[in-house]
Scaffold this motif. Sequence first.
Motif, PDB file in Angstrom:
ATOM      1  N   VAL A 473      32.039  30.339  79.583  1.00  0.00           N
ATOM      2  CA  VAL A 473      31.934  29.030  80.232  1.00  0.00           C
ATOM      3  C   VAL A 473      31.768  27.980  79.165  1.00  0.00           C
ATOM      4  CG1 VAL A 473      30.553  27.594  81.772  1.00  0.00           C
ATOM      5  CG2 VAL A 473      30.983  30.001  82.344  1.00  0.00           C
ATOM      6  N   GLY A 474      32.585  26.940  79.223  1.00  0.00           N
ATOM      7  CA  GLY A 474      32.541  25.863  78.242  1.00  0.00           C
ATOM      8  C   GLY A 474      33.668  25.938  77.244  1.00  0.00           C
ATOM      9  N   ASP A 475      34.326  27.091  77.151  1.00  0.00           N
ATOM     10  CA  ASP A 475      35.451  27.194  76.223  1.00  0.00           C
ATOM     11  C   ASP A 475      36.574  26.250  76.620  1.00  0.00           C
ATOM     12  OD1 ASP A 475      34.160  29.107  74.788  1.00  0.00           O
ATOM     13  OD2 ASP A 475      35.358  30.813  75.508  1.00  0.00           O
ATOM     14  N   VAL A 476      37.206  25.675  75.624  1.00  0.00           N
ATOM     15  CA  VAL A 476      38.418  24.882  75.843  1.00  0.00           C
ATOM     16  C   VAL A 476      39.605  25.784  75.507  1.00  0.00           C
ATOM     17  CG1 VAL A 476      39.757  22.872  75.137  1.00  0.00           C
ATOM     18  CG2 VAL A 476      37.266  22.708  75.336  1.00  0.00           C
ATOM     19  N   VAL A 477      40.479  25.953  76.493  1.00  0.00           N
ATOM     20  CA  VAL A 477      41.614  26.866  76.322  1.00  0.00           C
ATOM     21  C   VAL A 477      42.913  26.162  76.687  1.00  0.00           C
ATOM     22  CG1 VAL A 477      40.217  28.906  76.805  1.00  0.00           C
ATOM     23  CG2 VAL A 477      41.396  27.769  78.677  1.00  0.00           C
ATOM     24  N   LYS A 478      43.991  26.766  76.273  1.00  0.00           N
ATOM     25  CA  LYS A 478      45.312  26.273  76.640  1.00  0.00           C
ATOM     26  C   LYS A 478      45.983  27.265  77.608  1.00  0.00           C
ATOM     27  CE  LYS A 478      46.234  23.646  72.431  1.00  0.00           C
ATOM     28  NZ  LYS A 478      47.127  23.521  71.263  1.00  0.00           N
ATOM     29  N   GLY A 479      46.675  26.700  78.601  1.00  0.00           N
ATOM     30  CA  GLY A 479      47.375  27.542  79.566  1.00  0.00           C
ATOM     31  C   GLY A 479      48.612  26.859  80.126  1.00  0.00           C
ATOM     32  N   LYS A 480      49.489  27.660  80.680  1.00  0.00           N
ATOM     33  CA  LYS A 480      50.750  27.136  81.225  1.00  0.00           C
ATOM     34  C   LYS A 480      50.698  27.161  82.751  1.00  0.00           C
ATOM     35  CE  LYS A 480      54.566  28.169  79.181  1.00  0.00           C
ATOM     36  NZ  LYS A 480      55.767  28.896  78.689  1.00  0.00           N
ATOM     37  N   VAL A 481      51.113  26.058  83.355  1.00  0.00           N
ATOM     38  CA  VAL A 481      51.117  25.964  84.821  1.00  0.00           C
ATOM     39  C   VAL A 481      52.175  26.920  85.387  1.00  0.00           C
ATOM     40  CG1 VAL A 481      51.449  24.480  86.826  1.00  0.00           C
ATOM     41  CG2 VAL A 481      50.358  23.565  84.752  1.00  0.00           C
ATOM     42  N   THR A 482      51.742  27.862  86.238  1.00  0.00           N
ATOM     43  CA  THR A 482      52.673  28.834  86.838  1.00  0.00           C
ATOM     44  C   THR A 482      52.894  28.608  88.331  1.00  0.00           C
ATOM     45  OG1 THR A 482      50.845  30.366  87.233  1.00  0.00           O
ATOM     46  CG2 THR A 482      52.064  30.614  85.162  1.00  0.00           C
ATOM     47  N   LYS A 483      51.947  27.908  88.948  1.00  0.00           N
ATOM     48  CA  LYS A 483      52.070  27.727  90.396  1.00  0.00           C
ATOM     49  C   LYS A 483      51.294  26.488  90.818  1.00  0.00           C
ATOM     50  CE  LYS A 483      51.349  31.408  92.732  1.00  0.00           C
ATOM     51  NZ  LYS A 483      50.632  32.510  93.427  1.00  0.00           N
ATOM     52  N   LEU A 484      51.859  25.751  91.777  1.00  0.00           N
ATOM     53  CA  LEU A 484      51.185  24.574  92.331  1.00  0.00           C
ATOM     54  C   LEU A 484      50.940  24.783  93.812  1.00  0.00           C
ATOM     55  CD1 LEU A 484      53.253  21.687  90.648  1.00  0.00           C
ATOM     56  CD2 LEU A 484      50.907  22.366  90.108  1.00  0.00           C
ATOM     57  N   THR A 485      49.732  24.417  94.255  1.00  0.00           N
ATOM     58  CA  THR A 485      49.390  24.480  95.675  1.00  0.00           C
ATOM     59  C   THR A 485      48.802  23.136  96.079  1.00  0.00           C
ATOM     60  OG1 THR A 485      47.126  25.240  95.349  1.00  0.00           O
ATOM     61  CG2 THR A 485      48.860  26.939  95.395  1.00  0.00           C
ATOM     62  N   ASN A 486      48.494  22.985  97.329  1.00  0.00           N
ATOM     63  CA  ASN A 486      47.911  21.727  97.781  1.00  0.00           C
ATOM     64  C   ASN A 486      46.451  21.577  97.337  1.00  0.00           C
ATOM     65  OD1 ASN A 486      46.877  23.692  99.408  1.00  0.00           O
ATOM     66  ND2 ASN A 486      47.226  22.605 101.349  1.00  0.00           N
ATOM     67  N   PHE A 487      45.849  22.716  96.893  1.00  0.00           N
ATOM     68  CA  PHE A 487      44.460  22.635  96.462  1.00  0.00           C
ATOM     69  C   PHE A 487      44.293  22.720  94.951  1.00  0.00           C
ATOM     70  CE2 PHE A 487      45.418  27.030  97.617  1.00  0.00           C
ATOM     71  CZ  PHE A 487      45.101  27.707  96.451  1.00  0.00           C
ATOM     72  N   GLY A 488      45.398  22.860  94.212  1.00  0.00           N
ATOM     73  CA  GLY A 488      45.271  22.899  92.771  1.00  0.00           C
ATOM     74  C   GLY A 488      46.452  23.537  92.084  1.00  0.00           C
ATOM     75  N   ALA A 489      46.236  23.956  90.835  1.00  0.00           N
ATOM     76  CA  ALA A 489      47.291  24.573  90.036  1.00  0.00           C
ATOM     77  C   ALA A 489      46.748  25.827  89.360  1.00  0.00           C
ATOM     78  CB  ALA A 489      47.795  23.585  88.992  1.00  0.00           C
ATOM     79  N   PHE A 490      47.634  26.869  89.301  1.00  0.00           N
ATOM     80  CA  PHE A 490      47.265  28.113  88.613  1.00  0.00           C
ATOM     81  C   PHE A 490      47.864  28.074  87.214  1.00  0.00           C
ATOM     82  CE2 PHE A 490      46.621  29.365  93.000  1.00  0.00           C
ATOM     83  CZ  PHE A 490      45.477  30.134  92.921  1.00  0.00           C
ATOM     84  N   LEU A 491      47.012  28.411  86.234  1.00  0.00           N
ATOM     85  CA  LEU A 491      47.439  28.416  84.841  1.00  0.00           C
ATOM     86  C   LEU A 491      47.357  29.822  84.291  1.00  0.00           C
ATOM     87  CD1 LEU A 491      46.736  25.373  85.341  1.00  0.00           C
ATOM     88  CD2 LEU A 491      46.048  25.265  82.927  1.00  0.00           C
ATOM     89  N   GLU A 492      48.397  30.234  83.575  1.00  0.00           N
ATOM     90  CA  GLU A 492      48.380  31.523  82.907  1.00  0.00           C
ATOM     91  C   GLU A 492      47.653  31.371  81.570  1.00  0.00           C
ATOM     92  OE1 GLU A 492      51.391  35.109  81.465  1.00  0.00           O
ATOM     93  OE2 GLU A 492      52.204  33.191  82.137  1.00  0.00           O
TER      94      GLU A 492
END
Length: 581
Positions: A473-492
Amino acid sequence: MDRDILKEYNVNLEDIEKEVAAIMENEDTKKKMESTYYDSIQDFEVGTVLKGRILSVLGDNVIVDCGYKSEGMVPKFEFDDPSEIKIGEEVEVLLEAVEDDSGLIKLSKRKANRIRGWERVIAKYKEGDIITGRVTRKIKGGLLVDMGVPIFLPASQIDVKPPGDIAQYIGQEVTCKILKIDESRQNIVVSRRKLIEEERDKKKKELLAEIEAGQIRKGVVKNIADFGAFIDLGGLDGLLHITDMSWGRISHPSEMLAIDDEVEVKILDVDKEKEKVALGLKQKSENPWMHIEEKYPVSSRVKGQVVNIMSYGAFVKLETGIEGLVHISEMSWTRRINHPSEMVAIGDMVEVVVLKIDREKEEISLSMKQTEVNPWTVIEEKYPAGTKIKGRVRNLTNYGAFIEIEEGVDGLLHISDMSWAKKVGHPSEIVKKGDKVEAVVLSVDREKKRVALGLKQLSDDPWTKEIPERFKVGDVVKGKVTKLTNFGAFLELGKGIEGLLHISEFSNEKISNPADIVNIGDELEVRVIRIEPEARKIGLSIKKLSDAEEKFQSSSGKDSQQSHSGTKDIPKEESNTVDVQ
């Protein structure tokens, strides 16, 4: 003459008397015949029937003396047999014309015969009488029948059923009933049909008086229809329905009968008031279903021939009159069958097992697959839990993918067993139809014929060690958007690892739709704000990046006016940046 003188000259008086008597008799006969012959010719009006004597034959004509000043001529062809024409023979002729161009009177023997024949017919017959004659020729509307004179038999009166070609009757003798006599026109109309109908009606009454259900009678096939055949029982037609022709299957009555066939049938029912008779052919033999349980006991193996195929199964004939149904579900243990024709064809000989018999409904349930070992009985031994298999993706559903383990045996790879960390919305995100994949057998349910497979189980669960070690918790990470929904986005965040960037964590400002901010494929820098191993969830945030930066600047005395009240302090270890590849 003195008798003594005659004796003296040796003359027999009796012989002289006989000779004189003979001479006198011949002269009298001759005079009498001449008198009769010439007296018969009272006038020579055209259209009169005269008596004449044949004088000679000249070429194609016959010369006849009728007592007129000149002889008459008759065409030779008007004699029935020209070879039997005799000189001196007396004939009757009709005077057609007097002194034509040849100087002779014109005569007709045929017309005279017709007139005399007509007179004889009129004298002998009346309307309603029965006559017999030979059909001579076909004319417009019917036939001519010779009974001394030509009489007319209309085509509609030849038979009860209109004949195909009335010319077939030429040369045959027919018996008819006189319908009408027209003396003025010398015309007679007769009917063969009327006579047949009357005779048939008489036979019908006799038949109805003695016919009873249960009798066996002979008949002739008179007509064939789709639903059965009409049998002439001798005055009355009975119906032999197609269902009463055979205990076996027939598609059309013509498979068993043809018109004019002589058959022996059983009387099933008689309605004397309506003059209807129901006939049966199959009822002459015993119903094969009577002892069906003895001949084909349940669980017995028998062979039969496929006689019909429907969408739901195939009918197999075990013997004439005995057919059983092999339902499509009883054709194979393993093959997925869309139509029975994939397994059998009409005419095929197949081995089946008797499953069930209903004698009252005359139904037998058969099975083809029961003749073979059920592969599901050994499936547990063949594929115990933990076995790795390779198969082809046969079908995709919303809840998973069906993998063909062997022909006819599928396993279900549920959507929840496709990935440890990635949230899979549809199986197509992981596999495609036709792909060859490796999976692990999770469980086998022989009764329900189900095999559960797992894909993620091929590797260790990253939540047990990898994820807790790599992410804090607190880590800053990089990820790629794989899916968009009405409640948010999933990042790989890594192979098979996903985190959720909730819509509330995009910005301090209100966001209506994540798609307004990011697109699939965008690479984002986010902060890990939550890790839930039990729920297998990682929470991410963009806005916490700016919150943390502002808090850090405020605590350092830099730009304290930009600090946000109410923001929790973030420990130093939470500000580490992790680049996940």
